[in-house]
Design a protein around this motif. Structure first.
Motif, PDB file in Angstrom:
ATOM      1  N   ARG A 161      47.025  95.999 -65.809  1.00  0.00           N
ATOM      2  CA  ARG A 161      47.631  95.355 -64.643  1.00  0.00           C
ATOM      3  C   ARG A 161      49.055  94.883 -64.919  1.00  0.00           C
ATOM      4  O   ARG A 161      49.913  94.929 -64.043  1.00  0.00           O
ATOM      5  CB  ARG A 161      46.742  94.210 -64.163  1.00  0.00           C
ATOM      6  N   ILE A 162      49.325  94.436 -66.145  1.00  0.00           N
ATOM      7  CA  ILE A 162      50.689  93.989 -66.425  1.00  0.00           C
ATOM      8  C   ILE A 162      51.639  95.199 -66.495  1.00  0.00           C
ATOM      9  O   ILE A 162      52.835  95.076 -66.201  1.00  0.00           O
ATOM     10  CB  ILE A 162      50.761  93.129 -67.721  1.00  0.00           C
ATOM     11  N   THR A 163      51.105  96.348 -66.836  1.00  0.00           N
ATOM     12  CA  THR A 163      51.924  97.563 -66.847  1.00  0.00           C
ATOM     13  C   THR A 163      52.343  97.920 -65.418  1.00  0.00           C
ATOM     14  O   THR A 163      53.499  98.259 -65.155  1.00  0.00           O
ATOM     15  CB  THR A 163      51.134  98.724 -67.487  1.00  0.00           C
ATOM     16  N   VAL A 164      51.400  97.807 -64.490  1.00  0.00           N
ATOM     17  CA  VAL A 164      51.712  98.052 -63.074  1.00  0.00           C
ATOM     18  C   VAL A 164      52.733  97.030 -62.574  1.00  0.00           C
ATOM     19  O   VAL A 164      53.701  97.355 -61.891  1.00  0.00           O
ATOM     20  CB  VAL A 164      50.420  97.989 -62.216  1.00  0.00           C
ATOM     21  N   LEU A 165      52.533  95.749 -62.965  1.00  0.00           N
ATOM     22  CA  LEU A 165      53.470  94.700 -62.560  1.00  0.00           C
ATOM     23  C   LEU A 165      54.872  95.007 -63.090  1.00  0.00           C
ATOM     24  O   LEU A 165      55.868  94.820 -62.385  1.00  0.00           O
ATOM     25  CB  LEU A 165      53.016  93.334 -63.087  1.00  0.00           C
TER      26      LEU A 165
END
Lengths: 291, 291
Positions: free
Chosen positions: A43-47
Protein backbone atom coordinates in the motif's frame (compact mmCIF):
# COMPACT_ATOMS: atom_id res chain seq x y z
CA UNK A 1 -10.00 35.93 0.52
CA UNK A 2 -6.36 36.74 0.05
CA UNK A 3 -4.86 35.61 -3.25
CA UNK A 4 -1.87 33.46 -4.11
CA UNK A 5 1.47 34.67 -2.81
CA UNK A 6 3.95 35.26 -5.61
CA UNK A 7 6.79 33.96 -3.42
CA UNK A 8 6.94 30.21 -2.89
CA UNK A 9 6.47 29.33 0.77
CA UNK A 10 8.31 26.17 1.92
CA UNK A 11 6.35 23.11 2.96
CA UNK A 12 6.92 20.35 5.50
CA UNK A 13 5.29 17.02 4.62
CA UNK A 14 4.55 14.65 7.49
CA UNK A 15 4.30 10.95 6.58
CA UNK A 16 3.34 8.33 9.13
CA UNK A 17 5.00 4.94 8.54
CA UNK A 18 2.94 2.25 6.84
CA UNK A 19 1.25 -0.71 8.53
CA UNK A 20 3.04 -3.02 11.00
CA UNK A 21 1.53 -5.97 12.88
CA UNK A 22 1.19 -3.76 15.96
CA UNK A 23 -0.27 -0.72 14.19
CA UNK A 24 -2.84 -3.15 12.74
CA UNK A 25 -3.71 -4.65 16.13
CA UNK A 26 -3.66 -1.30 17.94
CA UNK A 27 -0.71 -2.12 20.24
CA UNK A 28 1.34 0.87 21.45
CA UNK A 29 4.64 0.79 19.53
CA UNK A 30 7.60 3.02 20.31
CA UNK A 31 11.10 1.48 20.58
CA UNK A 32 10.14 -2.01 19.34
CA UNK A 33 11.73 -2.09 15.89
CA UNK A 34 9.03 -3.81 13.83
CA UNK A 35 9.08 -4.23 10.07
CA UNK A 36 6.22 -3.35 7.73
CA UNK A 37 3.66 -6.05 6.88
CA UNK A 38 3.48 -7.25 3.23
CA UNK A 39 0.19 -5.31 3.00
CA UNK A 40 1.94 -2.23 4.41
CA UNK A 41 4.68 -2.54 1.79
CA UNK A 42 2.19 -2.91 -1.05
CA UNK A 43 0.00 0.00 0.00
CA UNK A 44 2.83 2.44 0.68
CA UNK A 45 4.19 1.67 -2.79
CA UNK A 46 0.84 2.68 -4.30
CA UNK A 47 0.82 5.81 -2.11
CA UNK A 48 4.32 6.67 -3.35
CA UNK A 49 3.09 6.61 -6.95
CA UNK A 50 0.21 8.95 -6.07
CA UNK A 51 2.56 11.27 -4.18
CA UNK A 52 4.70 11.63 -7.31
CA UNK A 53 1.66 13.12 -9.11
CA UNK A 54 0.83 15.53 -6.26
CA UNK A 55 4.07 16.63 -4.60
CA UNK A 56 6.86 18.38 -6.50
CA UNK A 57 9.78 16.17 -5.45
CA UNK A 58 12.30 18.60 -7.01
CA UNK A 59 11.51 21.16 -4.29
CA UNK A 60 12.51 18.77 -1.48
CA UNK A 61 15.88 19.47 0.11
CA UNK A 62 15.85 17.50 3.36
CA UNK A 63 14.30 14.20 4.40
CA UNK A 64 14.23 13.46 8.13
CA UNK A 65 13.32 10.12 9.65
CA UNK A 66 12.80 8.55 13.03
CA UNK A 67 15.54 5.96 13.73
CA UNK A 68 13.02 3.09 13.57
CA UNK A 69 13.09 0.78 10.55
CA UNK A 70 9.33 1.11 9.92
CA UNK A 71 9.88 4.84 9.25
CA UNK A 72 13.06 4.37 7.20
CA UNK A 73 11.56 1.50 5.17
CA UNK A 74 8.51 3.67 4.41
CA UNK A 75 10.85 6.36 3.10
CA UNK A 76 12.70 3.83 0.91
CA UNK A 77 9.42 2.67 -0.63
CA UNK A 78 8.32 6.23 -1.51
CA UNK A 79 11.60 7.85 -2.63
CA UNK A 80 13.50 6.32 -5.55
CA UNK A 81 17.19 6.87 -6.30
CA UNK A 82 16.51 9.74 -8.72
CA UNK A 83 14.32 11.56 -6.17
CA UNK A 84 17.19 11.48 -3.70
CA UNK A 85 19.90 12.99 -5.94
CA UNK A 86 19.33 16.51 -4.64
CA UNK A 87 18.17 15.58 -1.11
CA UNK A 88 19.89 15.17 2.22
CA UNK A 89 18.67 12.29 4.34
CA UNK A 90 19.00 12.64 8.11
CA UNK A 91 18.00 10.19 10.84
CA UNK A 92 17.09 12.22 13.92
CA UNK A 93 16.48 10.78 17.39
CA UNK A 94 14.14 13.69 18.15
CA UNK A 95 11.64 12.07 15.79
CA UNK A 96 11.32 8.77 17.65
CA UNK A 97 7.84 7.85 18.91
CA UNK A 98 6.65 8.77 22.43
CA UNK A 99 8.52 6.50 24.89
CA UNK A 100 5.70 4.41 26.38
CA UNK A 101 7.87 2.42 28.86
CA UNK A 102 5.86 -0.39 30.39
CA UNK A 103 2.91 0.37 28.07
CA UNK A 104 4.96 -0.80 25.06
CA UNK A 105 3.12 -3.52 23.13
CA UNK A 106 -0.13 -3.11 25.09
CA UNK A 107 -3.61 -2.19 23.83
CA UNK A 108 -5.35 0.94 25.19
CA UNK A 109 -7.76 -1.16 27.27
CA UNK A 110 -4.83 -3.04 28.84
CA UNK A 111 -3.10 0.23 29.72
CA UNK A 112 -6.30 1.59 31.26
CA UNK A 113 -6.70 -1.61 33.34
CA UNK A 114 -3.06 -1.37 34.52
CA UNK A 115 -3.44 2.28 35.48
CA UNK A 116 -6.66 1.58 37.35
CA UNK A 117 -4.93 -1.19 39.31
CA UNK A 118 -2.11 1.26 40.12
CA UNK A 119 -4.62 3.78 41.49
CA UNK A 120 -4.08 6.26 38.62
CA UNK A 121 -7.79 6.66 37.82
CA UNK A 122 -10.11 5.27 35.18
CA UNK A 123 -9.49 7.77 32.38
CA UNK A 124 -6.21 8.78 30.78
CA UNK A 125 -5.35 11.74 28.56
CA UNK A 126 -1.89 10.93 27.17
CA UNK A 127 -1.45 14.50 25.85
CA UNK A 128 -1.86 16.03 29.28
CA UNK A 129 -0.71 13.26 31.63
CA UNK A 130 1.95 11.61 29.45
CA UNK A 131 3.25 8.10 30.20
CA UNK A 132 5.81 8.79 32.97
CA UNK A 133 4.79 8.16 36.58
CA UNK A 134 6.11 6.39 39.69
CA UNK A 135 5.21 3.00 38.18
CA UNK A 136 6.59 3.84 34.74
CA UNK A 137 9.75 5.94 35.30
CA UNK A 138 11.47 5.12 31.96
CA UNK A 139 8.54 6.44 29.91
CA UNK A 140 8.29 10.02 28.61
CA UNK A 141 6.23 12.81 30.11
CA UNK A 142 4.38 15.22 27.81
CA UNK A 143 6.98 17.89 28.73
CA UNK A 144 9.81 15.61 27.58
CA UNK A 145 8.40 14.68 24.17
CA UNK A 146 7.21 18.30 23.81
CA UNK A 147 10.76 19.57 24.41
CA UNK A 148 12.46 17.33 21.84
CA UNK A 149 9.79 17.97 19.19
CA UNK A 150 10.09 21.70 19.85
CA UNK A 151 13.88 21.42 19.31
CA UNK A 152 13.21 19.59 16.05
CA UNK A 153 10.73 22.25 14.88
CA UNK A 154 13.25 25.02 15.57
CA UNK A 155 15.89 23.12 13.55
CA UNK A 156 13.71 22.78 10.46
CA UNK A 157 12.32 26.32 10.74
CA UNK A 158 15.90 27.62 10.73
CA UNK A 159 16.60 25.63 7.57
CA UNK A 160 13.46 27.05 5.94
CA UNK A 161 14.13 30.60 7.11
CA UNK A 162 17.52 30.43 5.37
CA UNK A 163 15.88 28.95 2.27
CA UNK A 164 13.34 31.77 2.08
CA UNK A 165 16.14 34.34 2.28
CA UNK A 166 18.25 32.70 -0.46
CA UNK A 167 15.15 31.65 -2.47
CA UNK A 168 16.47 28.09 -2.63
CA UNK A 169 14.20 25.07 -2.51
CA UNK A 170 13.86 23.88 1.07
CA UNK A 171 10.80 21.66 1.31
CA UNK A 172 11.18 19.00 4.00
CA UNK A 173 9.71 15.52 4.38
CA UNK A 174 9.46 13.82 7.78
CA UNK A 175 8.91 10.09 8.30
CA UNK A 176 7.79 9.29 11.83
CA UNK A 177 4.98 7.99 14.05
CA UNK A 178 1.33 8.57 14.95
CA UNK A 179 1.54 10.28 18.33
CA UNK A 180 4.77 12.09 17.56
CA UNK A 181 3.51 13.59 14.27
CA UNK A 182 0.16 14.68 15.73
CA UNK A 183 2.10 16.30 18.59
CA UNK A 184 4.45 18.02 16.14
CA UNK A 185 1.57 19.35 13.98
CA UNK A 186 -0.21 20.72 17.07
CA UNK A 187 2.94 22.46 18.35
CA UNK A 188 3.55 23.87 14.85
CA UNK A 189 0.48 26.11 14.98
CA UNK A 190 -1.16 25.93 18.41
CA UNK A 191 1.86 27.65 19.93
CA UNK A 192 1.78 30.73 17.68
CA UNK A 193 -0.11 33.06 20.00
CA UNK A 194 1.86 31.98 23.06
CA UNK A 195 5.16 32.62 21.24
CA UNK A 196 4.00 36.00 19.93
CA UNK A 197 3.13 37.09 23.47
CA UNK A 198 6.44 35.86 24.86
CA UNK A 199 8.47 37.51 22.08
CA UNK A 200 6.70 40.83 22.78
CA UNK A 201 7.46 40.53 26.49
CA UNK A 202 3.78 40.22 27.39
CA UNK A 203 4.17 36.90 29.24
CA UNK A 204 6.84 34.86 30.99
CA UNK A 205 6.87 31.05 31.15
CA UNK A 206 5.68 28.79 32.69
CA UNK A 207 2.69 30.56 34.13
CA UNK A 208 0.73 31.30 30.97
CA UNK A 209 -1.47 28.69 29.39
CA UNK A 210 -3.82 29.13 26.43
CA UNK A 211 -5.93 26.03 26.87
CA UNK A 212 -3.99 23.92 24.37
CA UNK A 213 -0.30 24.36 25.10
CA UNK A 214 2.04 25.60 27.80
CA UNK A 215 5.16 27.72 27.38
CA UNK A 216 8.24 27.12 29.53
CA UNK A 217 11.05 29.68 29.74
CA UNK A 218 14.53 28.13 29.67
CA UNK A 219 17.09 29.82 31.86
CA UNK A 220 19.84 27.50 33.08
CA UNK A 221 19.26 24.55 30.84
CA UNK A 222 18.82 26.25 27.50
CA UNK A 223 19.83 23.82 24.81
CA UNK A 224 21.93 24.04 21.68
CA UNK A 225 19.61 23.05 18.91
CA UNK A 226 21.80 23.11 15.84
CA UNK A 227 24.47 20.63 16.83
CA UNK A 228 23.74 17.72 14.54
CA UNK A 229 27.19 16.22 15.11
CA UNK A 230 26.09 13.73 17.70
CA UNK A 231 23.21 12.54 15.59
CA UNK A 232 23.23 9.24 13.79
CA UNK A 233 23.35 10.35 10.19
CA UNK A 234 22.90 8.24 7.09
CA UNK A 235 23.71 8.78 3.41
CA UNK A 236 24.16 12.56 3.10
CA UNK A 237 24.77 15.28 5.61
CA UNK A 238 23.37 18.78 5.72
CA UNK A 239 24.88 21.47 3.52
CA UNK A 240 28.20 22.87 4.70
CA UNK A 241 26.65 26.32 4.44
CA UNK A 242 24.13 25.29 7.01
CA UNK A 243 26.46 23.20 9.19
CA UNK A 244 29.02 25.89 9.86
CA UNK A 245 26.50 28.38 11.19
CA UNK A 246 26.68 29.35 14.83
CA UNK A 247 24.92 27.26 17.38
CA UNK A 248 21.60 28.62 18.47
CA UNK A 249 20.02 28.27 21.87
CA UNK A 250 16.38 27.92 22.79
CA UNK A 251 14.97 30.70 24.99
CA UNK A 252 11.79 28.71 25.64
CA UNK A 253 9.78 25.72 24.52
CA UNK A 254 6.11 24.78 24.33
CA UNK A 255 4.47 21.48 25.20
CA UNK A 256 0.88 20.29 24.84
CA UNK A 257 -1.64 20.17 27.63
CA UNK A 258 -4.65 19.26 25.51
CA UNK A 259 -5.67 16.67 22.96
CA UNK A 260 -4.96 18.01 19.46
CA UNK A 261 -8.01 16.20 18.00
CA UNK A 262 -5.98 15.27 14.95
CA UNK A 263 -6.05 11.96 13.11
CA UNK A 264 -3.13 10.52 11.13
CA UNK A 265 -3.59 6.96 9.92
CA UNK A 266 -0.78 4.54 9.07
CA UNK A 267 0.66 5.78 5.78
CA UNK A 268 -1.16 9.11 6.11
CA UNK A 269 0.34 12.30 4.66
CA UNK A 270 -0.22 15.94 5.62
CA UNK A 271 1.51 19.27 5.17
CA UNK A 272 2.67 22.22 7.27
CA UNK A 273 3.64 25.65 5.98
CA UNK A 274 3.65 29.36 6.89
CA UNK A 275 0.95 32.04 6.49
CA UNK A 276 1.90 35.26 4.65
CA UNK A 277 5.29 33.77 3.69
CA UNK A 278 6.42 34.50 7.27
CA UNK A 279 8.52 32.17 9.43
CA UNK A 280 6.77 33.72 12.45
CA UNK A 281 3.38 32.42 11.29
CA UNK A 282 3.67 28.62 11.13
CA UNK A 283 0.34 27.28 9.87
CA UNK A 284 -1.41 24.02 9.19
CA UNK A 285 -2.01 23.71 5.47
CA UNK A 286 -5.44 22.15 5.29
CA UNK A 287 -4.95 21.26 1.66
CA UNK A 288 -2.44 18.59 0.93
CA UNK A 289 -4.21 18.18 -2.37
CA UNK A 290 -4.19 21.35 -4.42
CA UNK A 291 -4.09 22.82 -7.87
CA UNK B 1 -0.56 4.10 18.27
CA UNK B 2 -4.09 2.85 17.95
CA UNK B 3 -4.77 0.68 14.91
CA UNK B 4 -7.30 0.93 12.12
CA UNK B 5 -10.92 0.95 13.17
CA UNK B 6 -12.86 -1.93 11.63
CA UNK B 7 -15.93 0.32 11.27
CA UNK B 8 -15.84 2.91 8.51
CA UNK B 9 -15.98 6.41 9.93
CA UNK B 10 -17.69 8.99 7.68
CA UNK B 11 -15.68 11.80 6.14
CA UNK B 12 -16.44 15.40 5.21
CA UNK B 13 -14.36 16.78 2.34
CA UNK B 14 -13.94 20.54 2.16
CA UNK B 15 -13.17 21.97 -1.29
CA UNK B 16 -12.47 25.66 -1.83
CA UNK B 17 -13.63 26.97 -5.21
CA UNK B 18 -11.04 27.36 -7.94
CA UNK B 19 -9.42 30.62 -9.07
CA UNK B 20 -11.43 33.77 -9.92
CA UNK B 21 -10.02 37.15 -10.98
CA UNK B 22 -10.50 38.41 -7.42
CA UNK B 23 -9.03 35.35 -5.64
CA UNK B 24 -6.01 35.85 -7.93
CA UNK B 25 -5.67 39.55 -7.11
CA UNK B 26 -6.39 39.09 -3.39
CA UNK B 27 -9.64 41.10 -3.35
CA UNK B 28 -12.16 40.14 -0.64
CA UNK B 29 -15.01 38.31 -2.40
CA UNK B 30 -18.26 37.36 -0.73
CA UNK B 31 -21.58 38.10 -2.48
CA UNK B 32 -20.07 39.20 -5.82
CA UNK B 33 -20.95 36.30 -8.12
CA UNK B 34 -17.75 35.90 -10.13
CA UNK B 35 -17.03 33.09 -12.58
CA UNK B 36 -13.87 30.99 -12.60
CA UNK B 37 -10.94 32.11 -14.77
CA UNK B 38 -9.93 29.88 -17.73
CA UNK B 39 -6.88 28.91 -15.66
CA UNK B 40 -9.15 28.09 -12.72
CA UNK B 41 -11.29 25.86 -14.94
CA UNK B 42 -8.28 24.02 -16.34
CA UNK B 43 -6.62 23.43 -12.97
CA UNK B 44 -9.76 22.27 -11.17
CA UNK B 45 -10.34 19.77 -13.99
CA UNK B 46 -6.88 18.31 -13.37
CA UNK B 47 -7.58 18.26 -9.62
CA UNK B 48 -10.84 16.41 -10.27
CA UNK B 49 -8.94 13.66 -12.10
CA UNK B 50 -6.54 13.31 -9.16
CA UNK B 51 -9.42 13.24 -6.68
CA UNK B 52 -10.95 10.30 -8.54
CA UNK B 53 -7.79 8.28 -7.73
CA UNK B 54 -7.75 9.29 -4.05
CA UNK B 55 -11.33 9.67 -2.84
CA UNK B 56 -13.87 6.84 -3.04
CA UNK B 57 -16.71 8.68 -4.80
CA UNK B 58 -19.11 5.75 -4.18
CA UNK B 59 -19.13 6.55 -0.45
CA UNK B 60 -20.40 10.11 -1.01
CA UNK B 61 -24.07 10.64 -0.20
CA UNK B 62 -24.46 14.41 0.01
CA UNK B 63 -22.84 17.32 -1.78
CA UNK B 64 -23.42 20.78 -0.29
CA UNK B 65 -22.49 24.03 -1.97
CA UNK B 66 -22.48 27.72 -1.29
CA UNK B 67 -25.04 29.52 -3.51
CA UNK B 68 -22.26 31.30 -5.44
CA UNK B 69 -21.51 30.18 -9.00
CA UNK B 70 -17.76 29.85 -8.37
CA UNK B 71 -18.53 27.09 -5.83
CA UNK B 72 -21.20 25.39 -7.95
CA UNK B 73 -19.06 25.56 -11.11
CA UNK B 74 -16.15 24.00 -9.20
CA UNK B 75 -18.46 21.14 -8.20
CA UNK B 76 -19.58 20.64 -11.82
CA UNK B 77 -15.96 20.41 -12.97
CA UNK B 78 -15.07 17.75 -10.36
CA UNK B 79 -18.20 15.56 -10.31
CA UNK B 80 -19.34 13.90 -13.51
CA UNK B 81 -22.85 12.59 -14.20
CA UNK B 82 -22.01 9.05 -13.07
CA UNK B 83 -20.55 10.28 -9.77
CA UNK B 84 -23.83 12.03 -9.03
CA UNK B 85 -26.18 9.08 -9.57
CA UNK B 86 -26.23 8.14 -5.88
CA UNK B 87 -25.69 11.66 -4.46
CA UNK B 88 -27.99 14.43 -3.26
CA UNK B 89 -26.89 17.94 -4.19
CA UNK B 90 -27.99 20.76 -1.89
CA UNK B 91 -27.29 24.49 -2.15
CA UNK B 92 -27.19 25.89 1.38
CA UNK B 93 -27.12 29.59 2.26
CA UNK B 94 -25.28 28.77 5.49
CA UNK B 95 -22.21 28.04 3.32
CA UNK B 96 -21.94 31.49 1.75
CA UNK B 97 -18.70 33.40 2.38
CA UNK B 98 -18.29 35.84 5.29
CA UNK B 99 -20.38 38.96 4.47
CA UNK B 100 -17.71 41.66 4.13
CA UNK B 101 -20.12 44.56 3.49
CA UNK B 102 -18.18 47.66 2.44
CA UNK B 103 -14.92 45.63 2.31
CA UNK B 104 -16.24 43.67 -0.69
CA UNK B 105 -13.80 43.88 -3.60
CA UNK B 106 -11.03 45.54 -1.57
CA UNK B 107 -7.48 44.35 -0.85
CA UNK B 108 -6.35 43.81 2.75
CA UNK B 109 -4.19 46.96 2.67
CA UNK B 110 -7.18 49.03 1.46
CA UNK B 111 -9.36 47.67 4.27
CA UNK B 112 -6.67 48.46 6.83
CA UNK B 113 -6.38 52.03 5.49
CA UNK B 114 -10.17 52.49 5.62
CA UNK B 115 -10.36 51.17 9.19
CA UNK B 116 -7.50 53.43 10.27
CA UNK B 117 -9.30 56.43 8.79
CA UNK B 118 -12.44 55.38 10.67
CA UNK B 119 -10.51 55.29 13.95
CA UNK B 120 -10.72 51.49 14.28
CA UNK B 121 -7.00 50.99 14.87
CA UNK B 122 -4.06 49.89 12.73
CA UNK B 123 -4.36 46.13 13.08
CA UNK B 124 -7.34 43.92 12.37
CA UNK B 125 -8.05 40.31 13.39
CA UNK B 126 -11.08 39.29 11.31
CA UNK B 127 -11.57 36.11 13.37
CA UNK B 128 -12.00 38.04 16.59
CA UNK B 129 -13.31 41.43 15.43
CA UNK B 130 -15.33 40.35 12.39
CA UNK B 131 -16.43 42.85 9.73
CA UNK B 132 -19.52 44.42 11.31
CA UNK B 133 -19.18 47.82 13.02
CA UNK B 134 -20.87 51.22 13.05
CA UNK B 135 -19.38 52.07 9.63
CA UNK B 136 -20.16 48.65 8.15
CA UNK B 137 -23.55 47.56 9.54
CA UNK B 138 -24.50 45.16 6.73
CA UNK B 139 -21.36 43.03 7.21
CA UNK B 140 -21.20 39.94 9.43
CA UNK B 141 -19.76 39.74 12.91
CA UNK B 142 -17.73 36.68 13.94
CA UNK B 143 -20.70 35.61 16.11
CA UNK B 144 -23.03 35.70 13.09
CA UNK B 145 -20.90 33.62 10.73
CA UNK B 146 -20.03 31.36 13.68
CA UNK B 147 -23.71 30.75 14.37
CA UNK B 148 -24.68 29.81 10.82
CA UNK B 149 -21.64 27.56 10.35
CA UNK B 150 -22.40 25.89 13.69
CA UNK B 151 -25.97 25.23 12.45
CA UNK B 152 -24.52 23.74 9.28
CA UNK B 153 -22.14 21.49 11.25
CA UNK B 154 -24.99 20.19 13.39
CA UNK B 155 -27.01 19.40 10.23
CA UNK B 156 -24.26 17.31 8.65
CA UNK B 157 -23.30 15.64 11.93
CA UNK B 158 -26.91 14.53 12.30
CA UNK B 159 -26.81 13.03 8.80
CA UNK B 160 -23.57 11.21 9.64
CA UNK B 161 -24.79 10.04 13.04
CA UNK B 162 -27.75 8.39 11.29
CA UNK B 163 -25.40 6.88 8.68
CA UNK B 164 -23.16 5.36 11.35
CA UNK B 165 -26.20 3.76 12.98
CA UNK B 166 -27.58 2.28 9.76
CA UNK B 167 -24.06 1.56 8.36
CA UNK B 168 -24.98 3.37 5.16
CA UNK B 169 -22.49 5.46 3.20
CA UNK B 170 -22.72 9.07 4.29
CA UNK B 171 -19.56 10.86 3.21
CA UNK B 172 -20.18 14.53 2.48
CA UNK B 173 -18.47 17.01 0.16
CA UNK B 174 -18.72 20.76 0.71
CA UNK B 175 -17.91 23.40 -1.91
CA UNK B 176 -17.42 26.83 -0.40
CA UNK B 177 -14.98 29.67 0.33
CA UNK B 178 -11.65 30.44 1.99
CA UNK B 179 -12.66 32.15 5.21
CA UNK B 180 -15.84 30.14 5.64
CA UNK B 181 -14.12 26.76 5.26
CA UNK B 182 -11.25 27.63 7.60
CA UNK B 183 -13.82 28.81 10.14
CA UNK B 184 -15.83 25.61 9.72
CA UNK B 185 -12.74 23.38 10.13
CA UNK B 186 -11.72 25.26 13.30
CA UNK B 187 -15.21 24.97 14.81
CA UNK B 188 -15.28 21.27 13.91
CA UNK B 189 -12.53 20.38 16.36
CA UNK B 190 -11.56 23.42 18.45
CA UNK B 191 -14.97 23.35 20.11
CA UNK B 192 -14.77 19.76 21.37
CA UNK B 193 -13.59 20.48 24.90
CA UNK B 194 -16.00 23.38 25.36
CA UNK B 195 -18.92 21.20 24.25
CA UNK B 196 -17.88 18.29 26.46
CA UNK B 197 -17.79 20.62 29.47
CA UNK B 198 -21.18 22.12 28.61
CA UNK B 199 -22.80 18.72 28.04
CA UNK B 200 -21.53 17.54 31.44
CA UNK B 201 -22.96 20.66 33.12
CA UNK B 202 -19.49 21.93 34.07
CA UNK B 203 -19.88 25.31 32.35
CA UNK B 204 -22.65 27.64 31.17
CA UNK B 205 -22.34 29.97 28.17
CA UNK B 206 -21.27 32.63 27.39
CA UNK B 207 -18.79 33.11 30.21
CA UNK B 208 -16.36 30.33 29.41
CA UNK B 209 -13.64 30.78 26.83
CA UNK B 210 -10.82 28.37 26.00
CA UNK B 211 -8.51 30.71 24.13
CA UNK B 212 -9.75 29.71 20.66
CA UNK B 213 -13.53 29.67 20.73
CA UNK B 214 -16.46 30.89 22.80
CA UNK B 215 -19.63 29.00 23.68
CA UNK B 216 -22.98 30.78 23.81
CA UNK B 217 -26.01 29.18 25.45
CA UNK B 218 -29.25 29.66 23.52
CA UNK B 219 -32.33 30.17 25.62
CA UNK B 220 -35.04 32.23 23.94
CA UNK B 221 -33.78 32.20 20.40
CA UNK B 222 -32.89 28.56 20.01
CA UNK B 223 -33.11 27.68 16.35
CA UNK B 224 -34.57 24.82 14.40
CA UNK B 225 -31.67 23.39 12.48
CA UNK B 226 -33.26 20.64 10.42
CA UNK B 227 -35.81 22.62 8.47
CA UNK B 228 -34.40 22.54 4.97
CA UNK B 229 -37.74 23.54 3.43
CA UNK B 230 -36.87 27.18 3.01
CA UNK B 231 -33.55 26.41 1.43
CA UNK B 232 -32.92 26.80 -2.27
CA UNK B 233 -32.41 23.23 -3.37
CA UNK B 234 -31.20 21.96 -6.74
CA UNK B 235 -31.33 18.56 -8.47
CA UNK B 236 -32.11 16.14 -5.65
CA UNK B 237 -33.44 16.61 -2.18
CA UNK B 238 -32.40 14.82 0.99
CA UNK B 239 -33.72 11.30 1.59
CA UNK B 240 -37.32 11.11 2.73
CA UNK B 241 -36.08 9.03 5.66
CA UNK B 242 -34.01 11.97 6.78
CA UNK B 243 -36.49 14.71 5.90
CA UNK B 244 -39.39 13.39 7.95
CA UNK B 245 -37.41 13.28 11.18
CA UNK B 246 -38.36 15.64 13.96
CA UNK B 247 -36.93 19.10 14.01
CA UNK B 248 -34.04 19.56 16.36
CA UNK B 249 -33.13 22.70 18.26
CA UNK B 250 -29.71 24.03 19.15
CA UNK B 251 -29.04 24.35 22.90
CA UNK B 252 -25.86 26.35 22.24
CA UNK B 253 -23.39 27.38 19.59
CA UNK B 254 -19.67 28.15 19.42
CA UNK B 255 -17.92 30.92 17.55
CA UNK B 256 -14.23 31.69 17.05
CA UNK B 257 -12.29 34.27 18.99
CA UNK B 258 -8.85 33.41 17.64
CA UNK B 259 -7.11 32.93 14.32
CA UNK B 260 -7.28 29.24 13.34
CA UNK B 261 -3.83 29.41 11.64
CA UNK B 262 -5.13 27.28 8.81
CA UNK B 263 -4.40 27.72 5.11
CA UNK B 264 -6.74 26.65 2.30
CA UNK B 265 -5.70 27.78 -1.16
CA UNK B 266 -8.06 28.21 -4.13
CA UNK B 267 -8.95 24.66 -5.22
CA UNK B 268 -7.56 23.19 -1.99
CA UNK B 269 -9.05 20.03 -0.49
CA UNK B 270 -9.04 18.76 3.08
CA UNK B 271 -10.99 16.28 5.19
CA UNK B 272 -12.82 16.17 8.52
CA UNK B 273 -13.84 13.03 10.40
CA UNK B 274 -14.40 11.63 13.91
CA UNK B 275 -11.94 10.03 16.36
CA UNK B 276 -12.83 6.58 17.75
CA UNK B 277 -15.83 6.32 15.37
CA UNK B 278 -17.69 8.68 17.74
CA UNK B 279 -19.93 11.56 16.67
CA UNK B 280 -18.95 13.27 19.93
CA UNK B 281 -15.29 13.44 18.87
CA UNK B 282 -15.16 15.48 15.65
CA UNK B 283 -11.53 15.58 14.49
CA UNK B 284 -9.37 17.09 11.81
CA UNK B 285 -8.05 14.32 9.59
CA UNK B 286 -4.51 15.41 8.91
CA UNK B 287 -4.20 12.95 6.06
CA UNK B 288 -6.26 13.65 3.02
CA UNK B 289 -3.84 11.41 1.18
CA UNK B 290 -3.79 7.92 2.59
CA UNK B 291 -3.38 4.24 1.83
Amino acid sequence: MAGTDTKRTPKVYLIRHSETEWSKSGQFTSSTDLELTPNGVERITVLGEKLHTIINFDKIKYIFSSPRRRAKDTKDLIFNKKDLEHCNFIVDDDLKEWEYGQYEGLLTKQILAMRKEQGLGESWNIWNEGCKNEFNPKAESTEEIGFRLWKFIKKIQRIQEAGMQTKENCDIVIFAHGHCLRYLAALWFMSVNLCNKFDKGLIEGPSEVNGCAKLVKLVDNNMDIFDFKNKFVEENYLDESFRIKDQEKLPYYVHLIDNPWFMLDAGGVTCLSYSHHSIKEPSLKLNLLEL
